[in-house]
Design an enzyme around this catalytic site. Structure first.
Site, PDB file in Angstrom:
ATOM      1  N   HIS A 122       0.843  -1.191   0.000  1.00 41.85           N
ATOM      2  CA  HIS A 122       0.000   0.000   0.000  1.00 41.85           C
ATOM      3  C   HIS A 122       0.875   1.236   0.000  1.00 41.85           C
ATOM      4  CE1 HIS A 122       1.050   0.010   4.212  1.00 41.85           C
ATOM      5  NE2 HIS A 122       0.327  -1.061   4.476  1.00 41.85           N
TER       6      HIS A 122
HETATM    7  P1  TYD Z   1      -1.871  -3.441   7.675  1.00 42.31           P
HETATM    8  O1  TYD Z   1      -1.889  -2.043   7.167  1.00 42.31           O
HETATM    9  O2  TYD Z   1      -2.414  -4.509   6.801  1.00 42.31           O
HETATM   10  O3  TYD Z   1      -0.385  -3.827   8.114  1.00 42.31           O
HETATM   11  P2  TYD Z   1       0.931  -3.905   7.195  1.00 42.31           P
HETATM   12  O4  TYD Z   1       1.216  -2.519   6.760  1.00 42.31           O
HETATM   13  O5  TYD Z   1       1.987  -4.429   8.087  1.00 42.31           O
HETATM   14  O6  TYD Z   1       0.655  -4.844   6.075  1.00 42.31           O
HETATM   15  O7  TYD Z   1      -2.635  -3.450   9.054  1.00 42.31           O
HETATM   16  C1  TYD Z   1      -3.104  -4.633   9.644  1.00 42.31           C
HETATM   17  C2  TYD Z   1      -4.271  -4.305  10.564  1.00 42.31           C
HETATM   18  O8  TYD Z   1      -3.847  -3.508  11.662  1.00 42.31           O
HETATM   19  C3  TYD Z   1      -5.369  -3.521   9.864  1.00 42.31           C
HETATM   20  O9  TYD Z   1      -6.590  -4.050  10.281  1.00 42.31           O
HETATM   21  C4  TYD Z   1      -5.233  -2.130  10.383  1.00 42.31           C
HETATM   22  C5  TYD Z   1      -4.605  -2.300  11.735  1.00 42.31           C
HETATM   23  N1  TYD Z   1      -3.672  -1.205  12.119  1.00 42.31           N
HETATM   24  C6  TYD Z   1      -4.009  -0.353  13.143  1.00 42.31           C
HETATM   25  O10 TYD Z   1      -5.085  -0.449  13.754  1.00 42.31           O
HETATM   26  N2  TYD Z   1      -3.131   0.641  13.489  1.00 42.31           N
HETATM   27  C7  TYD Z   1      -1.936   0.793  12.857  1.00 42.31           C
HETATM   28  O11 TYD Z   1      -1.162   1.716  13.208  1.00 42.31           O
HETATM   29  C8  TYD Z   1      -1.611  -0.096  11.777  1.00 42.31           C
HETATM   30  C9  TYD Z   1      -0.309   0.060  11.022  1.00 42.31           C
HETATM   31  C10 TYD Z   1      -2.503  -1.079  11.449  1.00 42.31           C
END
Ligand code: TYD
Length: 135
Positions: free
Chosen positions: A53
């Site tokens: 992303h």
């Molecule tokens: P995600 O963005 O998929 O993580 P990565 O960037 O490591 O692939 O996030 C995973 C889950 O965690 C998603 O449901 C959103 C939540 N999340 C939060 O609540 N707060 C945060 O600061 C982050 C980075 C994710």
């Protein structure tokens, strides 16, 4: 070699003495923004890919505290892959950079530091949308 102004590979200095080593990260010093949030990723399942992303408002500063990970970055013009494999190496990424973290070692602990509170609406999760917005 760093191919874009939108990211920077940073060698961190450490403080060593006969007890061991320490790295210090300060707001607007080693970290080139005001810190609002930190999280860390660990216990990664085999072959898991994270990220995939871009963020409209968040800059990131990542350090792999244990183990190793590859971070692929893409600003719509240039792509580059960095291997983070030491607590002394950091990767800074500007906003509007597509990030993919992969090839985590089993013991990897990836510290992620950013200038924003979590806001799901600032994420771009579709690469075609990202390329359109970044044009
Ligand atoms: P995600 O963005 O998929 O993580 P990565 O960037 O490591 O692939 O996030 C995973 C889950 O965690 C998603 O449901 C959103 C939540 N999340 C939060 O609540 N707060 C945060 O600061 C982050 C980075 C994710």
């Amino acid at each position: 070699m760093v191919k874009s102004m939108n990211w920077k590979f940073i060698e961190l200095n450490d403080v060593s003495d006969d007890r061991g080593r320490m790295v210090v990260l300060e707001n607007l010093n080693q970290i080139p923004f005001e810190v609002k949030r930190m999280f860390y990723i660990y216990g990664i399942k085999d072959y898991a890919v994270r990220g995939n992303h871009a963020n409209r408002n968040s800059e990131f500063f990542m350090v792999c505290l244990s183990g190793s990970v590859e971070v692929e970055v893409d600003d719509g013009k240039t792509k580059e892959i960095f291997k983070l494999s030491s607590p002394k190496k950091a990767l800074y990424m500007n906003k509007m950079v597509w990030k993919t973290m992969k090839n985590f070692s089993q013991d990897a602990v990836l510290l992620c530091i950013t200038n924003t509170l979590y806001d799901n609406t600032e994420y771009i999760r579709n690469i075609d949308d990202f390329y359109m917005e970044v044009k």
